[in-house]
Scaffold this motif. Structure first.
Motif, PDB file in Angstrom:
ATOM      1  N   GLN A 127      25.287   0.518  33.560  1.00  0.00           N
ATOM      2  CA  GLN A 127      25.669   0.289  34.960  1.00  0.00           C
ATOM      3  C   GLN A 127      27.046  -0.387  35.029  1.00  0.00           C
ATOM      4  OE1 GLN A 127      24.539   0.858  38.003  1.00  0.00           O
ATOM      5  NE2 GLN A 127      24.770  -0.946  39.316  1.00  0.00           N
ATOM      6  N   ALA A 170      34.355   3.582  37.595  1.00  0.00           N
ATOM      7  CA  ALA A 170      34.469   4.067  38.982  1.00  0.00           C
ATOM      8  C   ALA A 170      35.497   3.245  39.755  1.00  0.00           C
ATOM      9  CB  ALA A 170      33.109   3.997  39.668  1.00  0.00           C
ATOM     10  N   ALA A 171      35.555   1.954  39.455  1.00  0.00           N
ATOM     11  CA  ALA A 171      36.482   1.060  40.173  1.00  0.00           C
ATOM     12  C   ALA A 171      37.839   0.941  39.467  1.00  0.00           C
ATOM     13  CB  ALA A 171      35.844  -0.327  40.297  1.00  0.00           C
ATOM     14  N   CYS A 206      30.272   1.423  36.674  1.00  0.00           N
ATOM     15  CA  CYS A 206      30.916   0.809  37.854  1.00  0.00           C
ATOM     16  C   CYS A 206      32.358   0.410  37.540  1.00  0.00           C
ATOM     17  CB  CYS A 206      30.120  -0.397  38.337  1.00  0.00           C
ATOM     18  SG  CYS A 206      28.508   0.079  38.981  1.00  0.00           S
ATOM     19  N   TYR A 218      23.189  -5.051  40.118  1.00  0.00           N
ATOM     20  CA  TYR A 218      22.970  -4.153  41.260  1.00  0.00           C
ATOM     21  C   TYR A 218      24.255  -3.988  42.068  1.00  0.00           C
ATOM     22  CZ  TYR A 218      20.720  -2.314  45.487  1.00  0.00           C
ATOM     23  OH  TYR A 218      20.361  -1.532  46.554  1.00  0.00           O
ATOM     24  N   ASN A 219      25.034  -5.063  42.208  1.00  0.00           N
ATOM     25  CA  ASN A 219      26.254  -5.051  43.031  1.00  0.00           C
ATOM     26  C   ASN A 219      27.538  -4.812  42.219  1.00  0.00           C
ATOM     27  OD1 ASN A 219      25.056  -5.571  45.513  1.00  0.00           O
ATOM     28  ND2 ASN A 219      25.055  -7.786  45.184  1.00  0.00           N
ATOM     29  N   ALA A 220      27.412  -4.347  40.998  1.00  0.00           N
ATOM     30  CA  ALA A 220      28.572  -4.314  40.087  1.00  0.00           C
ATOM     31  C   ALA A 220      29.801  -3.609  40.678  1.00  0.00           C
ATOM     32  CB  ALA A 220      28.174  -3.669  38.763  1.00  0.00           C
ATOM     33  N   TYR A 221      29.604  -2.486  41.338  1.00  0.00           N
ATOM     34  CA  TYR A 221      30.755  -1.745  41.886  1.00  0.00           C
ATOM     35  C   TYR A 221      31.437  -2.548  42.993  1.00  0.00           C
ATOM     36  CZ  TYR A 221      33.603   1.872  44.023  1.00  0.00           C
ATOM     37  OH  TYR A 221      34.668   2.576  44.537  1.00  0.00           O
ATOM     38  N   GLN A 222      30.641  -3.147  43.886  1.00  0.00           N
ATOM     39  CA  GLN A 222      31.215  -3.961  44.980  1.00  0.00           C
ATOM     40  C   GLN A 222      31.980  -5.154  44.403  1.00  0.00           C
ATOM     41  OE1 GLN A 222      28.127  -2.577  45.348  1.00  0.00           O
ATOM     42  NE2 GLN A 222      28.792  -1.203  46.981  1.00  0.00           N
ATOM     43  N   ALA A 231      33.459  -5.253  41.458  1.00  0.00           N
ATOM     44  CA  ALA A 231      34.696  -4.738  40.844  1.00  0.00           C
ATOM     45  C   ALA A 231      35.754  -4.387  41.891  1.00  0.00           C
ATOM     46  CB  ALA A 231      34.378  -3.520  39.987  1.00  0.00           C
ATOM     47  N   LYS A 232      35.294  -3.999  43.086  1.00  0.00           N
ATOM     48  CA  LYS A 232      36.229  -3.595  44.151  1.00  0.00           C
ATOM     49  C   LYS A 232      36.510  -4.727  45.147  1.00  0.00           C
ATOM     50  CE  LYS A 232      37.463   0.282  44.830  1.00  0.00           C
ATOM     51  NZ  LYS A 232      38.743   0.892  44.403  1.00  0.00           N
TER      52      LYS A 232
END
Lengths: 291, 95
Positions: free
Chosen positions: A178, A185-186, A182, A135-139, A141-142
């Motif tokens: 996902q 995106a990151a 992500c 669920y938090n994959a993008y956060q 990665a960033k």
């Protein structure tokens, strides 16, 4: 050494024979595993063994170390013992939140400074192994400029999600998508999951090809026989290279002549196709193929 | 080589590994090496062991090495682990 991360090959951190031999199989990256491959009574021994090896010999490929999770008593000792060896990265299991990654970042910084290593040298690869992590994959990665790759730890994820394991891994499709989305995106590397069935090379190859289709550019592997199969799938074929060269040539010619519409073999060539063709050529070149 | 119940172990009986038994005490270094390649590499193994003991400043110790064709990095690592475990035990801390 090439610049690609097609294969990340896990090497058990307490197996001296496997550590000594691992390089010969030609993976782009070796990951010495201090976590699942080492029993709780041997964590100290594995740290000493990996330290002794990397202080004496340096394989001609990327080097990562999978440390124990932050919820274990081994985590901090792992970081303090491994950072001075200057691996390319530490792989953090059970990355669930940006805070997990930032805590590791801070500890690495402390050890880098204590050892006069330029801050930021050691990167982080995040293994995402729970529903919250996906669920938090993008956060994740960033969370830190050290993060250069994220990937799915499929077995733990299945357990967390109370999923049954299917032969074609259908149940983890959403999580794979996902993670890939992500990561892109990151702007970090998407690492595809470990497929532990090394006795089925055809099934494995199909799985790698499917991962490639989802956008993965890297696969974690646990058996030497899987390395060549991944490279075969990820490395552009001669036919793909020839096509990419034609696309780039047609595009460059059209640019030089200020032509409006660009076509190759009766098909229109637009910018995303040119970008993909350039990616294919760059990847092939990095993999050592003649362009 | 005879050891008391205070002796610690490190390593394994896997190929290319070694088993180290070690007990701190006394005022000399007693090192016993069992290896198929002792004739050719016994001296090198002894040097690796001595180097690690020097690192820790250990004088009195009994060590038995059962070597299964280990590389130098493994010999040093296993002796290091055994020394650390023995020191932790002596200090009353968990190994």
């Amino acid at each position: 050494m090439n610049s690609l991360y097609r294969t990340m090959f896990f090497v058990p951190g307490n197996a001296s024979g496997k550590i000594a031999k691992a390089e010969i199989y030609g993976a782009d990256c070796l990951i010495y595993d201090l976590e699942d491959a080492v029993s709780v009574n041997e964590k100290d021994a594995a740290r000493d063994l990996v330290s002794s090896f990397l202080s004496t010999y340096r394989p001609d490929c990327r080097i990562g170390i999978r440390i124990n999770g932050q919820d274990t008593p081994y985590y901090e000792d792992d970081v303090r013992a491994m950072v001075p060896l200057k691996p390319d990265f530490l792989r953090l299991p059970k990355s669930e939140t940006a805070e997990n990654v930032q805590a590791l970042d801070a500890l690495i910084t402390e050890v880098e400074q204590a050892n006069k290593i330029s801050v930021g040298t050691i990167k982080i690869a995040c293994s995402i192994e729970t529903a919250l992590g996906v669920y938090n994959a993008y956060q994740i990665a960033k969370a830190s400029p050290r993060v250069f790759a994220i990937g799915l730890g499929a077995e733990d994820f299945r357990t967390d999600m109370r999923m049954a394991r299917s032969e074609d891994a259908e149940e983890i499709l959403f999580a794979r998508n996902q993670i890939s989305l992500c990561a892109h995106a990151a702007k970090v590397i998407p690492m595809d999951y470990v497929n532990s069935n090394f006795k089925d090379p055809e099934g494995f190859k199909k799985d790698v090809a499917f991962g490639k289709m989802l956008g993965f550019t890297c696969k974690s592997v646990i058996h030497p026989t899987q390395i060549g199969l991944v490279h075969e799938v990820y490395t552009p074929t001669d036919k793909e290279i020839e096509h990419a060269k034609k696309v780039v040539a047609v595009y460059e010619e059209a640019m030089a002549n200020a032509s409006g519409v660009i076509a190759l073999d009766g098909k229109m060539i637009d910018m995303p196709i040119v970008t993909r063709a350039k990616d294919v050529l760059a990847y092939a070149k990095a993999a050592g193929k003649e362009i | 080589m005879e050891f008391s119940t205070n002796a610690v172990r490190a390593g394994s009986d896997a190929k290319h590994d070694l088993m180290v038994q070690l007990e701190l005490g006394g005022d000399a270094r007693e090192v016993e090496i069992h290896s198929k390649v002792e004739k050719k590499f016994g001296e090198a193994i002894q040097e690796d062991v001595e180097q690690v003991l020097d690192e820790f400043g250990i004088r009195g110790v009994k060590i038995q090495i059962d070597d299964l064709g280990a590389w130098d990095f493994a010999i040093k690592a296993r002796v290091r682990t055994a020394v650390k475990r023995a020191l932790a035990q002596k200090g009353g801390e968990p190994a």
